[in-house]
Motif scaffolding. Structure first.
Motif, short mmCIF file in Angstrom:
data_model
loop_
_atom_site.label_atom_id
_atom_site.label_comp_id
_atom_site.label_asym_id
_atom_site.label_seq_id
_atom_site.Cartn_x
_atom_site.Cartn_y
_atom_site.Cartn_z
N LEU A 87 1.55 10.13 16.47
CA LEU A 87 0.25 10.44 15.86
C LEU A 87 0.20 11.80 15.17
O LEU A 87 -0.24 11.90 14.03
CB LEU A 87 -0.87 10.34 16.90
N ALA A 88 0.64 12.83 15.82
CA ALA A 88 0.55 14.18 15.25
C ALA A 88 1.63 14.45 14.19
O ALA A 88 1.58 15.47 13.52
CB ALA A 88 0.65 15.22 16.36
N SER A 89 2.55 13.53 14.03
CA SER A 89 3.70 13.79 13.17
C SER A 89 3.59 13.20 11.77
O SER A 89 4.45 13.44 10.94
CB SER A 89 4.97 13.23 13.83
N TRP A 90 2.57 12.42 11.50
CA TRP A 90 2.47 11.83 10.16
C TRP A 90 1.11 12.09 9.54
O TRP A 90 0.11 12.20 10.24
CB TRP A 90 2.82 10.35 10.16
N THR A 91 1.10 12.19 8.23
CA THR A 91 -0.13 12.46 7.49
C THR A 91 -0.56 11.30 6.60
O THR A 91 -1.72 11.14 6.30
CB THR A 91 0.06 13.69 6.59
N HIS A 92 0.39 10.50 6.19
CA HIS A 92 0.07 9.32 5.38
C HIS A 92 1.18 8.27 5.53
O HIS A 92 2.21 8.54 6.12
CB HIS A 92 -0.16 9.68 3.91
N PHE A 93 0.90 7.07 5.03
CA PHE A 93 1.84 5.98 5.22
C PHE A 93 1.90 5.09 3.99
O PHE A 93 1.03 5.12 3.12
CB PHE A 93 1.46 5.14 6.45
N SER A 94 2.94 4.30 3.96
CA SER A 94 3.09 3.23 2.97
C SER A 94 3.50 1.99 3.75
O SER A 94 4.15 2.08 4.79
CB SER A 94 4.19 3.56 1.96
N LEU A 95 3.11 0.83 3.25
CA LEU A 95 3.59 -0.40 3.86
C LEU A 95 3.86 -1.43 2.80
O LEU A 95 3.27 -1.42 1.72
CB LEU A 95 2.65 -0.91 4.95
N TYR A 96 4.79 -2.31 3.12
CA TYR A 96 5.29 -3.30 2.18
C TYR A 96 5.29 -4.66 2.85
O TYR A 96 5.96 -4.85 3.87
CB TYR A 96 6.71 -2.92 1.72
N LEU A 97 4.52 -5.59 2.31
CA LEU A 97 4.45 -6.94 2.85
C LEU A 97 5.65 -7.71 2.31
O LEU A 97 5.88 -7.76 1.10
CB LEU A 97 3.15 -7.62 2.43
N VAL A 98 6.42 -8.28 3.21
CA VAL A 98 7.66 -8.95 2.85
C VAL A 98 7.45 -10.47 2.91
O VAL A 98 6.79 -10.98 3.82
CB VAL A 98 8.79 -8.50 3.80
N ARG A 99 8.01 -11.16 1.93
CA ARG A 99 7.83 -12.61 1.83
C ARG A 99 8.32 -13.34 3.07
O ARG A 99 7.67 -14.23 3.58
CB ARG A 99 8.55 -13.14 0.59
N PHE A 133 0.90 -1.15 0.00
CA PHE A 133 0.00 0.00 0.00
C PHE A 133 0.93 1.20 0.00
O PHE A 133 1.87 1.24 0.79
CB PHE A 133 -0.83 0.08 1.29
N GLU A 134 0.67 2.17 -0.83
CA GLU A 134 1.53 3.34 -0.83
C GLU A 134 0.72 4.62 -0.79
O GLU A 134 -0.35 4.70 -1.40
CB GLU A 134 2.44 3.35 -2.08
N ASN A 135 1.24 5.59 -0.04
CA ASN A 135 0.67 6.92 0.02
C ASN A 135 -0.80 6.93 0.47
O ASN A 135 -1.63 7.60 -0.13
CB ASN A 135 0.84 7.62 -1.33
N VAL A 136 -1.09 6.21 1.53
CA VAL A 136 -2.44 6.15 2.08
C VAL A 136 -2.54 7.19 3.19
O VAL A 136 -1.71 7.19 4.11
CB VAL A 136 -2.76 4.75 2.63
N TYR A 174 7.05 -0.54 7.14
CA TYR A 174 6.13 0.56 6.89
C TYR A 174 6.88 1.88 7.01
O TYR A 174 7.93 1.96 7.65
CB TYR A 174 4.92 0.52 7.83
N ALA A 175 6.32 2.89 6.36
CA ALA A 175 6.91 4.22 6.39
C ALA A 175 5.82 5.23 6.68
O ALA A 175 4.74 5.18 6.09
CB ALA A 175 7.57 4.54 5.04
#
Length: 131
Positions: free
Chosen positions: A79-91, A23-26, A49-50
């Motif tokens: 919580l107050a420091s991020w606006t969106h996230f990306s996550l990467y499922l690793v094998r 998932f990217e830029n959610v 995740y980022a």
């Protein structure tokens, strides 16, 4: 006389991808609203995740259970420091520490207080010093 038949060539096997889905830029708001659906899609996969503050990388993390870890960031000091996230499922779970370490060491996000040590033994530096 027997006709020569073409022998099918063995297919080259493609290397298995380290990242199996993402998932990217959610946005945080979308995540809050659709948390059950997103976490069902994630399942119990390990991964990286980022968290981003607008366009800047704020924090990089890893988890063997991304579903609960990302949700935790909806209530913690970040919580107050991020606006969106990306996550990467690793094998393979065995790779997440090293991937996280590389990302933090390269990007140096301001939300990561500790720079993790990589699992390499630093052999290249030792070899260079002996030259």
């Amino acid at each position: 006389m027997v006709a020569n038949k073409a022998v099918p060539r063995a297919k080259k096997s493609e290397p298995r991808s380290l990242v199996i889905d993402r998932f990217e830029n959610v946005s945080k708001d979308v995540f809050k609203k659709y948390y059950p659906l997103i976490t069902d899609l994630i399942g119990s996969s390990p991964g990286i995740y980022a968290l981003y503050d607008e366009i800047e990388l704020y924090y990089v993390g890893k988890s063997v259970d991304l579903r609960s870890r990302v949700r935790h960031h909806l209530r913690d000091r970040h919580l107050a420091s991020w606006t969106h996230f990306s996550l990467y499922l690793v094998r393979k779970e065995a790779h997440i520490h090293e991937i996280e370490s590389l990302l933090i060491r390269i990007a140096n996000p301001k939300g990561n207080r500790v720079v993790p040590k990589g699992q390499s033994r630093g052999n290249l530096v030792k070899k260079l010093k002996t030259l």
